[in-house]
Scaffold this active site. Structure first.
Site, PDB file in Angstrom:
ATOM      1  N   THR A 192       0.826  -1.062  -0.027  1.00 11.32           N
ATOM      2  CA  THR A 192       0.072  -0.117  -0.030  1.00 11.32           C
ATOM      3  C   THR A 192       0.860   1.487  -0.080  1.00 11.32           C
ATOM      4  OG1 THR A 192      -1.318   1.276   1.756  1.00 11.32           O
ATOM      5  CG2 THR A 192       0.104  -0.407   2.449  1.00 11.32           C
ATOM      6  N   TYR A 234      -1.341   1.014  10.486  1.00 16.32           N
ATOM      7  CA  TYR A 234      -1.717   0.137   9.541  1.00 16.32           C
ATOM      8  C   TYR A 234      -0.539   0.191   8.675  1.00 16.32           C
ATOM      9  CZ  TYR A 234      -3.727  -1.319   4.897  1.00 16.32           C
ATOM     10  OH  TYR A 234      -3.862  -1.980   3.751  1.00 16.32           O
TER      11      TYR A 234
END
Ligand SMILES: NC(=O)c1ccc[n+]([C@@H]2O[C@H](COP(=O)([O-])OP(=O)(O)OC[C@H]3O[C@@H](n4cnc5c(N)ncnc54)[C@H](OP(=O)(O)O)[C@@H]3O)[C@@H](O)[C@H]2O)c1
Length: 306
Positions: free
Chosen positions: A122, A146
């Site tokens: 990501t 995250y």
């Protein structure tokens, strides 16, 4: 080693085959938004082994090893992840288990079987403070739990001798809840829309990403590759484009800054991804985000009408 012509990709794929049988490709997170499209877009040379939580909880090493050893894949496309960004801020331990420990178990199994590992990552590995797009060689610096867990997952995946890390961003698809579906659903229920206007990224359709991942696999790409639909926009522009495609451009929408959005998580503001590697690998960039979004919205509305 055989050379197999794949009509899907219109190129020659280098595929490892055993006894002239199709190569097995295990897909973790096969019931997730990306995993469904990766399974659905598999080329004819691949025999897909879709792995969901029902087959194995990847946080449990014995379950992970057992299911992957039984499947004996030549390649594992690891789409499973803990993807709740705010949840990771509130409960970093659970995010760490889902993104780091689970990936460790998958990479241990991959190494013992001799499988290639493709890990999906990501833009959240970057801090989003750069003014230019982030290429594969840009320094990482996650600013939330995250992003930290996904980066540590990348480092696990890198320990497999043959690995590929595909970083992507702002995913939407027919197989899961996502930003665009949420905007259109709120608009048709007559709710007021407030959307963040100071975050930029590349909206990416999981269908296009899935096709791109298979092409990268066929080209035996390795290391880190950034793969998104082409072009960038703000969250607000993405929402406006979705409303326009749905014929709802009269819906009132207000731009707000990310600090006004009620979230416990600091997000990268300008983590636009770009690739300096696709050309050398021989994989075409994905189509523009605007084209992909138009096709997705029309499919989504058809589905809602049924
Ligand atoms: N969504 C985005 O905007 C975005 C952006 C950039 C990168 N990514 C990356 O793209 C990948 C796919 O994302 P996605 O949006 O398709 O995610 P998703 O829809 O949340 O799917 C993830 C899947 O993984 C499964 N899973 C999670 N933990 C598991 C475990 N311990 N054992 C077995 N299965 C487990 C989930 O099952 P359950 O439903 O049972 O938990 C779910 O089916 C992820 O690596 C994500 O980090 C996503």
């Amino acid at each position: 080693m055989h050379f197999v012509d794949t009509t899907e990709s219109n190129c020659y794929a280098v595929v490892e085959m055993n006894n002239d049988q199709p190569a097995t490709v295990a897909v973790t997170g096969a019931a997730g938004m990306l995993g469904q499209d990766v399974c659905g877009e598999a080329p004819s040379w691949a025999r897909v082994a879709p792995l969901t939580r029902d087959e194995a909880d990847l946080c449990v090493p014995e379950e992970t090893r057992a299911v992957l050893t039984a499947a004996q894949p030549a390649t594992i496309i690891h789409c499973a992840a803990y993807t709740d960004v705010d949840g990771a801020t509130r409960d970093p331990d659970t995010a760490w288990q889902g993104n780091v420990l689970a990936t460790r178990h998958v990479r241990q199994a991959a190494s013992s079987i001799g499988a290639r590992l493709i890990y999906v990552s990501t833009d959240y590995v970057f801090d989003g403070t750069a003014s230019a797009p982030y290429t594969e060689s840009a320094p990482v610096n996650p600013i939330n739990a995250y992003g930290e867990s996904k980066l540590a997952g990348e480092r696990e995946a890198m320990r497999v001798e043959s690995h590929l890390i595909v970083r992507t961003q702002w995913l939407y698809g027919l197989g899961g809840s996502n930003f665009i579906a949420a905007i259109l659903d709120a608009a048709r229920s007559g709710r007021d829309l407030q959307v963040v206007q100071n975050e930029r990224g590349c909206p990416t359709w999981t269908l296009d990403l899935a096709r791109g991942i298979w092409r990268l696999l066929e080209r035996r790409a390795d290391g880190i590759v950034h793969l998104t639909n082409r072009g960038a926009c703000t969250r607000l522009e993405m929402a406006q484009a979705a409303l326009a495609e749905a014929g709802m451009d009269d819906v009132s929408i207000t731009g707000i800054d990310s600090g006004e959005w009620p979230s416990p998580t600091r997000r990268p503001l300008n983590a636009v991804l770009a690739s300096e590697r696709l050309e050398e690998i021989g994989v075409e960039p994905l189509r523009t985000w605007r084209k992909a979004l138009g096709e997705y919205v029309s499919l989504l509305l058809d589905r809602w009408e049924d």
